[in-house]
Structure formats: C-alpha cells, structure tokens
Scaffold this motif. Structure first.
Motif, PDB file in Angstrom:
ATOM      1  N   TYR A   1       0.817  -1.243  -0.014  1.00 35.55           N
ATOM      2  CA  TYR A   1       0.229   0.004   0.023  1.00 35.55           C
ATOM      3  C   TYR A   1       0.964   1.330  -0.152  1.00 35.55           C
ATOM      4  O   TYR A   1       0.411   2.237  -0.713  1.00 35.55           O
ATOM      5  CB  TYR A   1      -0.966   0.050   1.220  1.00 35.55           C
ATOM      6  CG  TYR A   1      -1.795  -1.391   1.492  1.00 35.55           C
ATOM      7  CD1 TYR A   1      -2.104  -2.126   0.436  1.00 35.55           C
ATOM      8  CD2 TYR A   1      -2.243  -1.589   2.664  1.00 35.55           C
ATOM      9  CE1 TYR A   1      -2.797  -3.120   0.498  1.00 35.55           C
ATOM     10  CE2 TYR A   1      -3.240  -2.701   2.783  1.00 35.55           C
ATOM     11  CZ  TYR A   1      -3.350  -3.489   1.683  1.00 35.55           C
ATOM     12  OH  TYR A   1      -4.236  -4.581   1.976  1.00 35.55           O
TER      13      TYR A   1
ATOM     14  N   GLY B   1       1.983   1.817  -3.493  1.00 30.39           N
ATOM     15  CA  GLY B   1       0.961   2.198  -4.431  1.00 30.39           C
ATOM     16  C   GLY B   1       0.752   3.789  -4.169  1.00 30.39           C
ATOM     17  O   GLY B   1       0.785   4.587  -5.352  1.00 30.39           O
TER      18      GLY B   1
ATOM     19  N   MET C   1       4.622   0.939 -12.517  1.00 27.40           N
ATOM     20  CA  MET C   1       4.279   0.691 -10.912  1.00 27.40           C
ATOM     21  C   MET C   1       5.187  -0.440 -10.861  1.00 27.40           C
ATOM     22  O   MET C   1       5.995  -0.423  -9.677  1.00 27.40           O
ATOM     23  CB  MET C   1       2.719  -0.044 -11.116  1.00 27.40           C
ATOM     24  CG  MET C   1       2.407  -0.668  -9.453  1.00 27.40           C
ATOM     25  SD  MET C   1       2.201   0.937  -8.374  1.00 27.40           S
ATOM     26  CE  MET C   1       3.497   0.300  -7.131  1.00 27.40           C
TER      27      MET C   1
ATOM     28  N   HIS D   1       0.358  -7.810  -8.036  1.00 22.32           N
ATOM     29  CA  HIS D   1      -0.259  -6.575  -7.824  1.00 22.32           C
ATOM     30  C   HIS D   1      -0.183  -6.198  -6.196  1.00 22.32           C
ATOM     31  O   HIS D   1       0.507  -6.947  -5.369  1.00 22.32           O
ATOM     32  CB  HIS D   1      -1.701  -6.907  -7.963  1.00 22.32           C
ATOM     33  CG  HIS D   1      -2.321  -8.296  -7.464  1.00 22.32           C
ATOM     34  ND1 HIS D   1      -2.508  -8.435  -5.913  1.00 22.32           N
ATOM     35  CD2 HIS D   1      -2.397  -9.466  -7.880  1.00 22.32           C
ATOM     36  CE1 HIS D   1      -2.874  -9.461  -5.711  1.00 22.32           C
ATOM     37  NE2 HIS D   1      -2.895 -10.497  -6.778  1.00 22.32           N
ATOM     38  N   LEU D   2      -0.859  -5.227  -5.802  1.00 19.96           N
ATOM     39  CA  LEU D   2      -0.846  -4.735  -4.501  1.00 19.96           C
ATOM     40  C   LEU D   2      -1.842  -5.067  -3.203  1.00 19.96           C
ATOM     41  O   LEU D   2      -1.786  -4.196  -2.212  1.00 19.96           O
ATOM     42  CB  LEU D   2      -0.961  -3.047  -4.504  1.00 19.96           C
ATOM     43  CG  LEU D   2      -0.016  -2.384  -5.478  1.00 19.96           C
ATOM     44  CD1 LEU D   2      -0.123  -0.912  -5.718  1.00 19.96           C
ATOM     45  CD2 LEU D   2       1.523  -2.594  -5.220  1.00 19.96           C
TER      46      LEU D   2
ATOM     47  N   GLN E   1      -7.479  -3.557  -4.341  1.00 20.28           N
ATOM     48  CA  GLN E   1      -7.838  -2.909  -5.865  1.00 20.28           C
ATOM     49  C   GLN E   1      -7.984  -1.302  -5.704  1.00 20.28           C
ATOM     50  O   GLN E   1      -7.769  -0.982  -6.997  1.00 20.28           O
ATOM     51  CB  GLN E   1      -9.180  -3.657  -6.275  1.00 20.28           C
ATOM     52  CG  GLN E   1      -9.558  -3.579  -7.599  1.00 20.28           C
ATOM     53  CD  GLN E   1      -8.586  -4.417  -8.369  1.00 20.28           C
ATOM     54  OE1 GLN E   1      -8.288  -5.397  -8.357  1.00 20.28           O
ATOM     55  NE2 GLN E   1      -8.137  -3.584  -9.332  1.00 20.28           N
TER      56      GLN E   1
ATOM     57  N   ASP F   1      -4.474  -0.236  -5.875  1.00 19.41           N
ATOM     58  CA  ASP F   1      -3.839  -0.528  -7.325  1.00 19.41           C
ATOM     59  C   ASP F   1      -4.557   0.232  -8.304  1.00 19.41           C
ATOM     60  O   ASP F   1      -3.531   0.601  -9.452  1.00 19.41           O
ATOM     61  CB  ASP F   1      -4.252  -2.239  -7.580  1.00 19.41           C
ATOM     62  CG  ASP F   1      -2.910  -3.045  -7.837  1.00 19.41           C
ATOM     63  OD1 ASP F   1      -2.154  -2.487  -8.743  1.00 19.41           O
ATOM     64  OD2 ASP F   1      -2.989  -4.046  -7.303  1.00 19.41           O
ATOM     65  N   ASN F   2      -5.746   0.461  -8.363  1.00 16.73           N
ATOM     66  CA  ASN F   2      -6.155   1.190  -9.618  1.00 16.73           C
ATOM     67  C   ASN F   2      -5.374   2.664  -9.483  1.00 16.73           C
ATOM     68  O   ASN F   2      -5.480   3.326 -10.440  1.00 16.73           O
ATOM     69  CB  ASN F   2      -7.721   1.226  -9.614  1.00 16.73           C
ATOM     70  CG  ASN F   2      -8.239   0.294 -10.378  1.00 16.73           C
ATOM     71  OD1 ASN F   2      -7.839  -1.013 -10.284  1.00 16.73           O
ATOM     72  ND2 ASN F   2      -9.344   0.667 -11.154  1.00 16.73           N
TER      73      ASN F   2
ATOM     74  N   ARG G   1      -2.040   2.515 -10.927  1.00 14.08           N
ATOM     75  CA  ARG G   1      -1.651   2.387 -12.500  1.00 14.08           C
ATOM     76  C   ARG G   1      -2.590   3.461 -12.972  1.00 14.08           C
ATOM     77  O   ARG G   1      -2.010   3.702 -14.130  1.00 14.08           O
ATOM     78  CB  ARG G   1      -2.273   1.001 -12.566  1.00 14.08           C
ATOM     79  CG  ARG G   1      -1.449  -0.226 -11.800  1.00 14.08           C
ATOM     80  CD  ARG G   1      -2.366  -1.613 -12.005  1.00 14.08           C
ATOM     81  NE  ARG G   1      -1.860  -2.687 -11.023  1.00 14.08           N
ATOM     82  CZ  ARG G   1      -0.976  -3.611 -11.582  1.00 14.08           C
ATOM     83  NH1 ARG G   1      -0.576  -3.606 -12.637  1.00 14.08           N
ATOM     84  NH2 ARG G   1      -0.511  -4.458 -10.692  1.00 14.08           N
TER      85      ARG G   1
ATOM     86  N   SER H   1      -6.399  -7.568  -5.020  1.00 13.93           N
ATOM     87  CA  SER H   1      -6.541  -6.849  -6.129  1.00 13.93           C
ATOM     88  C   SER H   1      -7.344  -8.149  -7.120  1.00 13.93           C
ATOM     89  O   SER H   1      -6.511  -8.582  -8.168  1.00 13.93           O
ATOM     90  CB  SER H   1      -5.261  -6.466  -6.590  1.00 13.93           C
ATOM     91  OG  SER H   1      -4.667  -5.362  -5.789  1.00 13.93           O
TER      92      SER H   1
ATOM     93  N   GLU I   1      -6.790  -7.861 -11.039  1.00 13.60           N
ATOM     94  CA  GLU I   1      -5.620  -7.802 -11.789  1.00 13.60           C
ATOM     95  C   GLU I   1      -4.954  -9.236 -12.427  1.00 13.60           C
ATOM     96  O   GLU I   1      -4.257  -9.676 -12.839  1.00 13.60           O
ATOM     97  CB  GLU I   1      -4.515  -7.349 -10.820  1.00 13.60           C
ATOM     98  CG  GLU I   1      -4.573  -5.821 -10.392  1.00 13.60           C
ATOM     99  CD  GLU I   1      -4.996  -4.982 -11.370  1.00 13.60           C
ATOM    100  OE1 GLU I   1      -4.078  -5.135 -12.503  1.00 13.60           O
ATOM    101  OE2 GLU I   1      -5.603  -4.035 -11.353  1.00 13.60           O
TER     102      GLU I   1
END
Length: 434
Positions: free
Chosen positions: A290, A293, A310, A332-333, A336, A339-340, A343, A396, A399
């Motif tokens: 986190y 991100g 990322m 992925h992180l 979600q 992550d969004n 990215r 996530s 992803e």
C-alpha cells in the motif's frame, strides 16, 4: 390467413433455435456456478461459448435486442464499456505492451454477452438451482479434503484466497435463494438445498482461512434488512431469529480454529508492523504494498503511472530499502482501490467505484421490487457486490483473469435472470383477461 409453407418452416426453425440457445445458456450458467470454486475451465468455457453466440445474436437479432434493452440495462452495459474504454485509453497513454490490454477485453466481452442474454429467457429456477448445488458441492468437498489433509488452509485449483472468497460468494447467493424458495412449490426441498449451499460455502470459506471475506459478513446484514424490512416488521418474531443466526455465525467463526488463529495473527502482525517495523509478515508485506502504491499515485494522481511504471516503482523502493524486497515478487498490490490509483490514477479509482456502485444500486433497487423472484435476485446481486467491494480492500481481484471473470459474469448472469423475470411478469400483466 393461410401461412406460406416456407414462412411456417422458418418460424418452426426459429422456435427450435431459441430453445437450443436457452438450453446452452442454462448449461453455461449452471456449469459456471456449480464449479465456481472447483475448476478453472468454468470461467472460460461457458463465457466463451456465450460470447460466440452473442456475436451472432447481435448481428441477426439487433431489432429484438433494442426491444429488450431498457434504460437500467443500458446503464449496466455502459458501466462495463466505460471501464474497458478508460483502461484502454490510460494503457495507451502510458505506452503499455499489448499483453497489458488482455484483461481489459473481458469487460467488452461481458457487455456483449449481457446484451445478448437480455434476449434469452433464462429464469430464476435454473439460476438458483445451480447456485445451491455449487455451494453444497463446494462445502461437501471442503469437508472431504479437510478430513484427508487435516489442519491447514484449504484450496482447490488456485490459491486459498480465490477459493475462500468464491465459496463465500456462493453462500451469499444461496442466502438470497432462501428468500426465493419461500414462495415456490416444494419450498421445503428448495430451502434444504439453499441451506446446504449457504452452509457449504461458509464451511469452505472458514477452512480456507481467507480473512478478507469474513470482514464483509457484518456488512451484509444491513442490505438484507433493507430489502426485507417490511416482512421483518410484519413478523416481529423474525428479529430475534435473525439476531440469533448472526450470533451463531459469530460463535462458529470464533470457535473454528483456522478462523480464530488467523484473526489473532492478523492483529498481531499489524501491531508488529507499526511498533517494530516488521514488514516481512503477511500483513506487513501488504502494508508495504500500500505504501508503494500510494507513492506511485502521488507521482501522477490523474492517470497513474501504468502497470510497467508500477513495477519499476516497486523495484526501486525495494532496492532502496523503503519496502521489503519480497514485495517485488507480487504482481499486484493486494488492494484494488490502491492498485487502480497507482496504475490508472483518479480515473482508474473512479471507474472502479462505478464498477461497484452502479451494479450495487441497480440491484439494491430491485431488492425492494414487488415481485418476490425479482426481489430475491436483486438481493443476490447486491450481497455479491458488497462482498466483492470489501474483499478488494486486501486483494486486487481484477488484476488476474480469474478475479475478473469471477466478478463480471456473476453480474452478467444475475442481471440477465432478473430482467427475464421482470419481462415475464410484465407479459403476464399485459395478457388479456379471458
């Protein structure tokens, strides 16, 4: 007026074709839910067949589609298409490799399939039957595997997270099925099936040791109360029954060793991270993800830094010792929302929120419908979206292909069945009284 033989034969052929399409759709939907947690092909074979049929249907059945495409369905389809277009636009802006566009196409495919399914009269009975069987089979196999393997986190073809959260999703849908069963013939048999589905999904979820879905359970209760508050207030004896059921569920969660132990471990790891800087634990790694991100998001808040950016950011922070080096091994992180943001920036966050909130409020509005079958299906959809939204606070899911397909095609099937029930009810109301 006499019908020409050619026209009569064509209508017979068209009727048989519609029956065939309905059965293929039911088979695809049924296999999807029955094997929801058990087989990877369930996410690919059924939706792929439906997509091929949808492409043909949209070419030859456009007039009929327009007749069935009401404003609510247009909004649902537009949400899928909007997410697809926004992702493609941002990925193009960042110059990402073509492989990064693969997951985005699933949203386009889901929109096409949903549009075609609005022309297919798939009713609530096969939908709820598949859901109940899926939950019951999942729970039965979970107990069987647990008996063979003993203590430890259960999983099927994928990791315990997708298995446990998928099982919990079947529980939510089976819970809505109990409401539907109360108005059906042979309601005792239907209720028994959904109780098995509800219990089976919970058992599999608990034995998987997947904590992310358990947090959602208390948040499901207000949705149920909203949908059925009129019945609850009319039958006041339901209030203590509901409270007792929630209490028993909490007790069950506390007494299951895997649940209790993993909950305690999670609390300890959070404390260790903030007090001792222990970022090597499961929770500690997530918190470092986190951190990475949010750092990536701060570099370009509007459209993010893209998937490749990322990855580069995580690698750089790991080399600098700002986060644990193992974070670089994850794709992925594990959140979600973050992550969004990392990215795709605010554009990505808002599009994901739309992907949650538009279906949720559409389903929630149907959970107050006058027709009992529509109300039950609306509740099923609303509960599922709440579960997905909470799970993605520590995952996530979108992803990975399995996560995208687990989310999108539940929405597609539930909405298509709901609309079929509405159309049938409308047709019955418009029929002349003899």
């Amino acid at each position: 007026m006499q019908m020409y033989p050619e026209l009569k034969e064509w209508r017979v052929f068209e009727g048989r074709l519609q029956v065939l399409v309905s059965w293929v759709t039911i088979a695809a939907m049924g296999s999807y839910f029955v094997f929801y947690t058990l087989a990877p092909w369930a996410y690919d074979v059924g939706p792929a067949i439906l997509l091929l049929m949808a492409l043909v249907a949209l070419v030859f059945g456009w007039p009929r589609l327009r007749a069935n495409l009401d404003g609510e369905s247009q909004l649902m389809i537009a949400t899928f298409l909007g997410y697809f277009l926004l992702q493609v636009s941002v990925l193009t802006m960042h110059g990402e490799d073509l492989s990064e566009f693969d997951l985005s196409t699933r949203y386009l495919g889901a929109a096409i399939v949903l549009a075609s399914l609005l022309m297919v009269p798939v009713r609530a009975k096969p939908f709820f039957f598949a859901v109940g069987v899926g939950g019951a089979v999942t729970g039965g196999l979970a107990l069987y595997w647990w008996g063979l393997e003993g203590p430890g986190r259960l999983q099927s073809f994928d990791n315990p997270i997708h298995y446990g959260n998928g099982a919990l999703a079947l529980s939510c849908l089976s819970l809505a099925g109990l409401s539907w069963a109360s108005r059906q013939r042979y309601r005792a048999l239907w209720s028994a099936l959904f109780l098995c589905g509800l219990t089976g999904g919970l058992v599999a979820s608990f034995l998987s040791g997947t904590r992310s879905g358990w947090v959602a359970i208390p948040l499901l209760v207000p949705v149920i109360l909203f949908a059925y508050r009129d019945r609850i207030l009319d039958k006041k004896w339901l209030i203590p029954v509901i409270l007792a059921a929630v209490g028993l569920l909490v007790i069950a969660m506390v007494t299951v060793d895997v649940v209790r132990e993993r909950s305690i471990i999670a609390a300890q790891q959070v404390e260790q991270y903030f007090e001792d800087g222990a970022n090597y634990t499961s929770v500690g790694l997530r918190l470092d993800m986190y951190k990475a991100g949010l750092a990536a998001f701060s570099e370009n808040p509007l459209v993010g830094i893209g998937p490749s950016g990322m990855e580069g950011k995580v690698d750089a922070m790991a080399r600098a010792g700002e986060i644990h080096q193992n974070v670089a091994h994850y794709r992925h992180l594990h959140n979600q929302y973050i992550d969004n943001m990392a990215r795709y920036g605010l554009v990505g966050l808002l599009s994901y929120l739309a992907l949650l909130l538009v279906p949720f409020f559409l389903f929630l509005s149907k959970a107050r419908h006058g027709l009992s079958s529509v109300r039950a299906i609306g509740l099923a959809g609303a509960l599922f979206v709440v579960l997905h939204g909470v799970v993605n606070l520590t995952q996530s899911m979108l992803e990975r292909n399995i996560g995208v397909m687990m989310y999108l095609f539940v929405l597609v099937f539930v909405w298509a069945v709901l609309k079929a029930e509405e159309r049938e009810d409308q047709a019955a109301s418009d029929a002349p009284v003899v």
